[in-house]
Motif scaffolding. Structure first.
Motif, mmCIF file in Angstrom:
data_model
loop_
_atom_site.group_PDB
_atom_site.id
_atom_site.type_symbol
_atom_site.label_atom_id
_atom_site.label_comp_id
_atom_site.label_asym_id
_atom_site.label_seq_id
_atom_site.Cartn_x
_atom_site.Cartn_y
_atom_site.Cartn_z
ATOM 1 N N HIS A 264 -42.396 -17.417 34.687
ATOM 2 C CA HIS A 264 -43.090 -17.919 33.494
ATOM 3 C C HIS A 264 -42.343 -17.526 32.228
ATOM 4 C CE1 HIS A 264 -46.512 -19.501 35.555
ATOM 5 N NE2 HIS A 264 -46.799 -18.349 36.125
ATOM 6 N N LEU A 265 -41.819 -16.306 32.243
ATOM 7 C CA LEU A 265 -41.116 -15.803 31.072
ATOM 8 C C LEU A 265 -39.858 -16.629 30.811
ATOM 9 C CD1 LEU A 265 -42.038 -13.526 29.314
ATOM 10 C CD2 LEU A 265 -40.449 -12.026 30.445
ATOM 11 N N LEU A 266 -39.167 -16.976 31.888
ATOM 12 C CA LEU A 266 -37.950 -17.772 31.735
ATOM 13 C C LEU A 266 -38.284 -19.123 31.103
ATOM 14 C CD1 LEU A 266 -36.090 -16.995 35.061
ATOM 15 C CD2 LEU A 266 -35.331 -16.432 32.769
ATOM 16 N N PHE B 266 -40.774 -19.720 29.190
ATOM 17 C CA PHE B 266 -41.121 -19.461 27.790
ATOM 18 C C PHE B 266 -39.879 -19.335 26.937
ATOM 19 C CE2 PHE B 266 -43.818 -18.029 24.425
ATOM 20 C CZ PHE B 266 -43.069 -17.109 23.731
ATOM 21 N N MET B 267 -38.866 -18.699 27.499
ATOM 22 C CA MET B 267 -37.647 -18.470 26.726
ATOM 23 C C MET B 267 -36.793 -19.716 26.630
ATOM 24 S SD MET B 267 -36.482 -14.598 27.421
ATOM 25 C CE MET B 267 -36.275 -14.539 29.148
ATOM 26 N N LEU C 135 -35.780 -21.888 29.368
ATOM 27 C CA LEU C 135 -34.811 -22.126 30.422
ATOM 28 C C LEU C 135 -34.686 -23.615 30.693
ATOM 29 C CD1 LEU C 135 -33.183 -20.744 32.830
ATOM 30 C CD2 LEU C 135 -35.185 -21.285 34.171
ATOM 31 N N ASN D 167 -31.248 -21.675 39.217
ATOM 32 C CA ASN D 167 -30.964 -22.957 38.589
ATOM 33 C C ASN D 167 -31.098 -22.838 37.088
ATOM 34 O OD1 ASN D 167 -31.009 -23.796 41.216
ATOM 35 N ND2 ASN D 167 -33.155 -24.394 41.112
ATOM 36 N N GLY D 168 -30.376 -23.666 36.393
ATOM 37 C CA GLY D 168 -30.559 -23.755 34.955
ATOM 38 C C GLY D 168 -29.865 -22.627 34.198
ATOM 39 N N GLN E 298 -29.134 -19.843 23.947
ATOM 40 C CA GLN E 298 -28.591 -18.683 23.239
ATOM 41 C C GLN E 298 -29.681 -17.796 22.650
ATOM 42 O OE1 GLN E 298 -25.720 -17.515 23.437
ATOM 43 N NE2 GLN E 298 -24.235 -18.521 22.134
#
Lengths: 271, 351
Positions: free
Chosen positions: B138-140, B142-143, B145, B160-161, B165
């Motif tokens: 979930h955090l990815l 949010f950031m 990804l 994946n992905g 930056q």
């Protein structure tokens, strides 16, 4: 020997008290520093002009602000040794005034995070915003990483083994074994820098072979970070109602100040 | 582990030796301990005993290492491996006779209970369980990804992905809502323009001061007729006042044209000086009043007698800025047909 080294005249009262503590005076400055009583503070204040006291207060405020840049807590011993110096007999008064300045001028709160070792930090006294600030001021990515770590620890009951943290970080593309392009030496940052800043506690678990540690929230985290807000964030991420995590919800919304360090303004005699 | 192995191998013969000696002693005594079945069979079991002891110890060590190595495995609530280990240990314990094995048994117990404590803490959340893996996913997201199948991206081998930056900055900004961090002290790197206080107050103060000064200075001027640099201006003002008064005496009713009064057709600089000095008189308003601001021509009324001074500021105060350049000066001379200056130039003493 050590008595002769100490500065003279204005410290007559504290010198008399320290006749028994000649040994290790420089190392254990804090142990040797006993809190002057109210009457001693009164007498000390009488001998000084208001301008002098204000000047010393301003120096203390500046010292704190600069130390806060790196988020390192301030030890009372350092403060007395480097800044307060001759004015140590009115130390409680100076600290009280500094706390008031922080509150009224800067909107900051002076918090004692460690009553035993007498360490202080500065915390924002203003209301935290509900959403991210619209002003695009430069943000510190380390705070993002810290949020992730603190969230895991909190949701897992307050203590986690270090491997859980390392594995979680790996899933976030942050490998403690490799140099990260944003954070550099991740392991050092997490186990050394965050610990010295008192955001985390990194304690060795006894009887483990090879040696393992566990992570907990540090004293600064207790004072600065809102568990309720973290739970709210979790709810957003997982698209769940924060109340579904009943245990964590209870902990986050129980006594709001129970898990937070006591403020310095509450106990004037124990500074 | 290695240390204990080495120690075990060295001590084993010694221990067995002492054990065998003990047994021999027991044999000699006439059955002190009723329960001990001492007979010739025990002496033969010495070698087996040694083997058995080693076997027990090795089994214990195996159990301990299995608990430590397969920690993650045993933690999973889906199996009972920890219980199996404990049952195994129970079985072994029946054959334990010596301190050496008991110590290993204790060590196993410590490791097992540690694991047991952790298993128990897994039952911590009575509500929804918290899964760090899902949290990471979930955090990815949010950031930010980007879950694209990017074949050219060699860096991400496992997942994946790729993260943008500013991934961690996004999280940091969200973190600001949860943290009460004190903003760090830093330099502003810019100018700080301070607003002056409200102008009205300033003007009032300015107006009051010169009038007081003028009143104060005037009397002393009359007493001392010395010439000093500082009093040159006031002296000039006095002088001009004199001209004004003489003019007024000649013709009390009609106002004086301002420009006619101040302009010196022979010298521009003297004209400017005259304007400067006259402005003091106007400001004081004790000697001159400016009326009729029509077409930039000020008619000056009669000077007020010295007894009838108004106190401080009363009626409307107006300010005006008069600018003059040589060109305008020439135009004024032509317009007003000024041939002579009313204000005589000062004596050359002061120049």
């Amino acid at each position: 020997m050590t008595q002769r080294k100490r500065p003279s005249s204005t410290q007559s009262s504290s010198q008399r008290r320290h006749t028994g503590n000649l040994v290790a005076q420089d190392e254990d400055d804090d142990v040797a520093f006993t809190q002057p009583s109210t009457s001693q503070v009164q007498r000390g204040l009488e001998k000084l002009t208001p301008a002098q006291v204000d000047q010393k207060t301003a120096e203390v405020v500046q010292y704190f602000l600069v130390k806060d840049q790196k988020k390192m807590p301030v030890r009372r011993a350092d403060l007395v040794k480097h800044v307060v110096k001759d004015y140590r007999n009115i130390y409680p008064e100076i600290l009280k005034r500094a706390a008031r300045t922080f509150d009224q001028v800067f909107g900051l709160k002076l918090v004692e995070i460690d009553p035993k070792n007498k360490m202080y930090i500065l915390v924002n006294n203003l209301e935290t915003p509900d959403k991210a600030s619209p002003i695009r001021s430069p943000s510190n990515p380390k705070m993002g990483l810290l949020l992730a770590i603190l969230s895991v620890i909190f949701m897992k009951g307050g203590v986690v083994r270090e491997n859980l943290i390392w594995n979680t970080l790996k899933k976030l593309r942050v490998d403690p074994g490799e140099k990260h392009e944003e954070f550099g030496d991740v392991r050092k940052m997490v186990t050394d820098e965050f610990v010295r800043q008192r955001y985390l506690e990194y304690v060795r678990i006894p009887h483990t072979e090879p040696i393992e540690h566990e992570f907990r929230w540090g004293q600064r985290a207790d004072a600065e970070v809102s568990k309720a807000k973290i739970l709210e964030f979790m709810g957003e991420l997982h698209e769940q109602d924060p109340k579904t995590w009943t245990q964590q919800y209870r902990e986050a919304h129980s006594l709001p100040n129970s898990s937070q360090a006591s403020t310095s303004s509450s106990s004037s005699s124990q500074r | 582990m290695k240390r204990s192995k080495g120690g075990g191998d060295e001590e084993a013969p010694r221990q067995n030796g002492s054990a065998s000696r003990r047994k021999a002693d027991q044999q000699q005594s006439d059955g002190d301990e009723g329960g001990s079945d001492i007979g010739p069979a025990d002496l033969q079991d010495d070698d087996n005993d040694q083997g058995l002891r080693r076997e027990i110890r090795s089994k214990y060590r195996d159990l301990i290492s299995s608990v430590q190595q397969n920690r993650e495995d045993m933690l999973s609530p889906s199996n009972n491996k920890l219980t199996e280990v404990l049952e195994e240990a129970n079985k072994l314990f029946k054959d334990v006779r010596q301190a050496r094995e008991a110590a290993l048994d204790a060590q196993l117990l410590v490791v097992a209970t540690d694991l047991g404590k952790e298993k128990a803490s897994q039952l911590f959340s009575e509500g929804t369980a918290f899964d760090p893996t899902a949290f990471a996913e979930h955090l990815l997201s949010f950031m930010g990804l980007n879950r694209l199948e990017d074949d050219e991206d060699e860096q991400q081998t496992t997942a994946n992905g790729y993260l943008p930056q500013d991934a961690w900055h996004r999280l940091a900004r969200r973190a600001e809502c949860c943290f009460r961090t004190a903003p760090s002290f830093h330099y502003m790197m810019g100018s700080f323009y301070a607003e002056p206080p409200p102008p009205k107050q300033r003007i009032e103060r300015q107006r009051k001061a010169p009038s007081k000064e003028a009143k104060r200075i005037m009397p002393t001027q009359l007493k001392k007729m010395e010439e000093s640099q500082q009093e040159a201006t006031e002296k000039e003002v006095e002088r001009i006042l004199g001209y004004l008064k003489s003019y007024y005496q000649d013709d009390p009713t009609s106002p004086i044209s301002y420009y006619e009064f101040v302009i010196d057709p022979s010298s521009f600089s003297r004209t400017v000086e005259n304007i400067f000095h006259t402005s003091f008189l106007i400001r004081v308003r004790k000697y001159l009043e400016v009326k009729n601001k029509i077409k930039q021509c000020f008619h000056v009324s009669a000077p007020v007698e010295e007894g009838e001074v108004e106190a401080g500021g009363s009626t409307s105060r107006k300010q005006c800025i008069l600018s003059i350049s040589p060109k305008i000066w020439k135009e004024l001379i032509d317009a007003f047909e000024i041939r002579d200056s009313i204000i005589r130039p000062p004596n050359t003493q002061n120049d």
